[in-house]
Design a protein around this motif. Structure first.
Motif, mmCIF file in Angstrom:
data_model
loop_
_atom_site.group_PDB
_atom_site.id
_atom_site.type_symbol
_atom_site.label_atom_id
_atom_site.label_comp_id
_atom_site.label_asym_id
_atom_site.label_seq_id
_atom_site.Cartn_x
_atom_site.Cartn_y
_atom_site.Cartn_z
ATOM 1 N N LEU A 176 -15.689 -66.678 -3.199
ATOM 2 C CA LEU A 176 -16.693 -66.070 -2.326
ATOM 3 C C LEU A 176 -18.089 -66.641 -2.637
ATOM 4 O O LEU A 176 -18.423 -66.901 -3.784
ATOM 5 C CB LEU A 176 -16.726 -64.552 -2.525
ATOM 6 N N ASP A 177 -18.876 -66.816 -1.594
ATOM 7 C CA ASP A 177 -20.256 -67.245 -1.807
ATOM 8 C C ASP A 177 -20.996 -66.190 -2.614
ATOM 9 O O ASP A 177 -20.800 -64.977 -2.402
ATOM 10 C CB ASP A 177 -20.970 -67.446 -0.463
ATOM 11 N N PRO A 178 -21.853 -66.594 -3.534
ATOM 12 C CA PRO A 178 -22.598 -65.604 -4.319
ATOM 13 C C PRO A 178 -23.567 -64.817 -3.447
ATOM 14 O O PRO A 178 -24.075 -65.328 -2.447
ATOM 15 C CB PRO A 178 -23.344 -66.458 -5.353
ATOM 16 N N VAL A 179 -23.801 -63.573 -3.820
ATOM 17 C CA VAL A 179 -24.797 -62.730 -3.153
ATOM 18 C C VAL A 179 -25.747 -62.199 -4.217
ATOM 19 O O VAL A 179 -25.429 -62.178 -5.408
ATOM 20 C CB VAL A 179 -24.148 -61.549 -2.397
ATOM 21 N N GLU A 180 -26.908 -61.785 -3.767
ATOM 22 C CA GLU A 180 -27.880 -61.227 -4.713
ATOM 23 C C GLU A 180 -27.341 -59.920 -5.295
ATOM 24 O O GLU A 180 -26.992 -58.997 -4.547
ATOM 25 C CB GLU A 180 -29.204 -60.963 -4.005
ATOM 26 N N PRO A 181 -27.240 -59.820 -6.612
ATOM 27 C CA PRO A 181 -26.743 -58.570 -7.205
ATOM 28 C C PRO A 181 -27.677 -57.403 -6.903
ATOM 29 O O PRO A 181 -28.901 -57.554 -6.884
ATOM 30 C CB PRO A 181 -26.713 -58.879 -8.709
ATOM 31 N N ARG A 182 -27.079 -56.258 -6.645
ATOM 32 C CA ARG A 182 -27.831 -55.034 -6.386
ATOM 33 C C ARG A 182 -27.206 -53.903 -7.195
ATOM 34 O O ARG A 182 -26.117 -54.054 -7.763
ATOM 35 C CB ARG A 182 -27.790 -54.670 -4.904
ATOM 36 N N VAL A 183 -27.888 -52.777 -7.222
ATOM 37 C CA VAL A 183 -27.291 -51.600 -7.825
ATOM 38 C C VAL A 183 -26.084 -51.180 -6.986
ATOM 39 O O VAL A 183 -26.164 -51.106 -5.754
ATOM 40 C CB VAL A 183 -28.306 -50.441 -7.903
ATOM 41 N N ILE A 184 -24.964 -50.951 -7.645
ATOM 42 C CA ILE A 184 -23.771 -50.425 -6.981
ATOM 43 C C ILE A 184 -23.328 -49.161 -7.718
ATOM 44 O O ILE A 184 -23.536 -49.020 -8.925
ATOM 45 C CB ILE A 184 -22.629 -51.453 -6.917
ATOM 46 N N HIS A 185 -22.739 -48.253 -6.982
ATOM 47 C CA HIS A 185 -22.240 -47.021 -7.585
ATOM 48 C C HIS A 185 -21.072 -47.322 -8.513
ATOM 49 O O HIS A 185 -20.961 -46.756 -9.598
ATOM 50 C CB HIS A 185 -21.816 -46.044 -6.482
ATOM 51 N N GLY A 186 -20.186 -48.213 -8.087
ATOM 52 C CA GLY A 186 -19.063 -48.626 -8.924
ATOM 53 C C GLY A 186 -17.780 -47.854 -8.701
ATOM 54 O O GLY A 186 -16.711 -48.313 -9.111
ATOM 55 N N ASP A 187 -17.868 -46.685 -8.084
ATOM 56 C CA ASP A 187 -16.662 -45.916 -7.741
ATOM 57 C C ASP A 187 -16.957 -45.104 -6.485
ATOM 58 O O ASP A 187 -16.781 -43.891 -6.442
ATOM 59 C CB ASP A 187 -16.267 -45.000 -8.899
ATOM 60 N N PHE A 188 -17.437 -45.816 -5.448
ATOM 61 C CA PHE A 188 -17.890 -45.185 -4.212
ATOM 62 C C PHE A 188 -16.685 -44.836 -3.347
ATOM 63 O O PHE A 188 -16.492 -45.365 -2.259
ATOM 64 C CB PHE A 188 -18.859 -46.115 -3.481
ATOM 65 N N SER A 189 -15.874 -43.950 -3.871
ATOM 66 C CA SER A 189 -14.638 -43.564 -3.197
ATOM 67 C C SER A 189 -14.731 -42.112 -2.762
ATOM 68 O O SER A 189 -15.621 -41.367 -3.202
ATOM 69 C CB SER A 189 -13.455 -43.768 -4.135
ATOM 70 N N GLY A 190 -13.800 -41.707 -1.912
ATOM 71 C CA GLY A 190 -13.898 -40.404 -1.285
ATOM 72 C C GLY A 190 -13.956 -39.232 -2.228
ATOM 73 O O GLY A 190 -14.579 -38.210 -1.920
ATOM 74 N N HIS A 191 -13.321 -39.334 -3.406
ATOM 75 C CA HIS A 191 -13.338 -38.193 -4.317
ATOM 76 C C HIS A 191 -14.700 -37.979 -4.956
ATOM 77 O O HIS A 191 -14.947 -36.928 -5.557
ATOM 78 C CB HIS A 191 -12.269 -38.364 -5.405
ATOM 79 N N ASN A 192 -15.604 -38.973 -4.838
ATOM 80 C CA ASN A 192 -16.949 -38.842 -5.406
ATOM 81 C C ASN A 192 -18.028 -38.594 -4.353
ATOM 82 O O ASN A 192 -19.216 -38.581 -4.681
ATOM 83 C CB ASN A 192 -17.312 -40.093 -6.210
ATOM 84 N N LEU A 193 -17.629 -38.428 -3.096
ATOM 85 C CA LEU A 193 -18.574 -38.174 -2.013
ATOM 86 C C LEU A 193 -18.344 -36.761 -1.482
ATOM 87 O O LEU A 193 -17.227 -36.425 -1.070
ATOM 88 C CB LEU A 193 -18.410 -39.198 -0.889
ATOM 89 N N LEU A 194 -19.375 -35.946 -1.513
ATOM 90 C CA LEU A 194 -19.269 -34.545 -1.107
ATOM 91 C C LEU A 194 -19.884 -34.363 0.275
ATOM 92 O O LEU A 194 -20.975 -34.868 0.550
ATOM 93 C CB LEU A 194 -19.984 -33.647 -2.119
ATOM 94 N N TRP A 195 -19.179 -33.619 1.127
ATOM 95 C CA TRP A 195 -19.594 -33.417 2.512
ATOM 96 C C TRP A 195 -19.673 -31.929 2.824
ATOM 97 O O TRP A 195 -18.881 -31.134 2.318
ATOM 98 C CB TRP A 195 -18.586 -34.048 3.479
#
Length: 287
Positions: A176-195
Motif C-alpha cells: 500500500l502507498d504510505p499515508v500520513e500517520p494520524r491518531v487512531i483509536h486502534g479498536d474502533f469496533s462496534g463494542h466500543n461505540l455507544l449509541w
C-alpha cells in the motif's frame, strides 16, 4: 458478577467509589466482564470502575489514564474521563471513570454521518500532544516487527493450503502507498461505540490508541457496520485501502494471542477461527 468475584473485588471497588464520593450498593453494580484485559463495573449511572484482570493490564493502567486525560474536550462524542487516582487493593488495580450513556448497536448498518464525523475527529487529534502517552502502532501484536510476527510465528501454524494466501495478504498490505500517520483509536469496533438511538454518544476503550494508518479504524468499523456504511463515511478510496487491511485482521488476532501470552487453548481457538475465515472468504480473495 459471581458472589465470589464480588467479594474478591469488593474492597477495591468500594475504595474507588469512596474516593469519587459515590455511594452505590452492590446490587446496583452492572458488570461487564467480556473484555480481554478489564472488568468494567458501572455503578448506577454515576461512574464506571475499570478493574485490571491481570498484572500487565494493571501496570499499563497509569499510562492508559494519561491518554484519557490528554484527549481533547471538543470531540463530537464523550470519552471516559478519570474521576479518581489509580487505586490498588489486595493485589488488584482499578480506576474510576465517568459513566457514558448509550449502548453498543447490534452488528449491522448504523448511521453513516455520526460514524464519519467521529473518524474525522479522531484523525484531527493533535498527534504531537497525544504522542507521549500512546504506544507504537500494532504494539499489541508485534509493533514494528509485526511482519516478522505474522510470517514466522503465525502463518506457519495455519493449514498448509492457507499459508500461501496469508503471505499474499501481508504482501498486499506492505505494498500500500504510505499515508500520513494520524491518531487512531486502534479498536474502533462496534463494542466500543455507544449509541442512544441514532446518536453516537461515546467511544470507549482507548487502550490501543496509536499514531498510524486511519484505514485500521475504518476496517474495524466496517467489520461491525458493513462496507456500504463505511464507504459512505470515508469514500471509495479509503474504503478500498481499508478492505486490504481488513484481510490482515484474522492473522492479527492470532498474533495478539501469541504476543500477549495467551495460553495454548486461546491460541488454538484463534488459529481455528483464522483457518475458518480463509475457508469462508477464499472465493472473495483476488488471487
Amino acid at each position: 458478577m459471581s458472589r465470589f468475584a464480588r467479594m474478591r473485588y469488593f474492597p477495591l471497588i468500594k475504595a474507588v467509589l469512596d474516593q469519587a464520593g459515590v455511594r452505590v450498593e452492590p446490587d446496583d453494580w452492572e458488570v461487564h466482564s467480556n473484555g480481554s484485559a478489564h472488568i468494567v463495573v458501572n455503578a448506577g449511572h454515576l461512574l464506571s470502575v475499570r478493574v485490571a484482570k491481570a498484572h500487565d493490564a494493571a501496570k499499563a493502567m497509569d499510562s492508559r489514564v494519561r491518554i484519557l486525560r490528554a484527549l481533547p474536550r471538543d470531540l463530537p462524542f464523550e470519552v471516559p474521563r478519570p474521576l479518581t487516582r489509580v487505586i490498588s487493593r489486595a493485589g488488584y488495580t482499578a480506576v474510576g471513570l465517568t459513566w457514558i450513556p448509550g449502548e453498543a448497536r447490534d452488528i449491522g448498518p448504523a448511521p453513516a454521518r455520526p460514524l464519519g464525523r467521529a473518524l474525522r475527529a479522531i484523525g484531527r487529534i493533535d498527534a504531537v500532544q497525544l504522542g507521549p502517552y500512546v504506544e507504537k502502532a500494532h504494539f499489541h501484536w508485534g509493533g514494528d516487527d509485526w511482519e516478522t510476527t505474522l510470517r514466522e510465528t503465525v502463518i506457519p501454524r495455519l493449514f498448509t493450503d492457507n499459508q500461501r494466501m496469508a503471505h499474499r495478504i501481508v504482501d498486499d498490505v506492505l505494498d500500500l502507498d504510505p499515508v500520513e500517520p494520524r491518531v487512531i483509536h486502534g479498536d474502533f469496533s462496534g463494542h466500543n461505540l455507544l449509541w442512544t438511538k441514532d446518536k453516537l454518544t461515546g467511544v470507549i476503550d482507548w487502550d490501543h490508541t496509536a499514531i498510524g494508518d486511519p484505514a485500521w479504524d475504518i476496517a474495524s468499523a466496517a467489520n461491525w457496520y458493513g462496507w456500504d456504511v463505511l464507504t459512505k463515511c470515508v469514500g471509495k478510496d479509503w474504503a478500498a485501502r481499508a478492505k486490504i487491511i481488513h484481510r490482515l485482521m484474522p492473522l492479527q488476532s492470532v498474533g495478539y494471542a501469541i504476543v500477549n501470552g495467551g495460553g495454548g487453548a486461546i491460541v488454538r481457538q484463534s488459529l481455528e477461527r483464522t483457518d475458518a475465515w480463509f475457508e469462508e472468504h477464499k472465493p472473495e480473495l483476488p488471487w
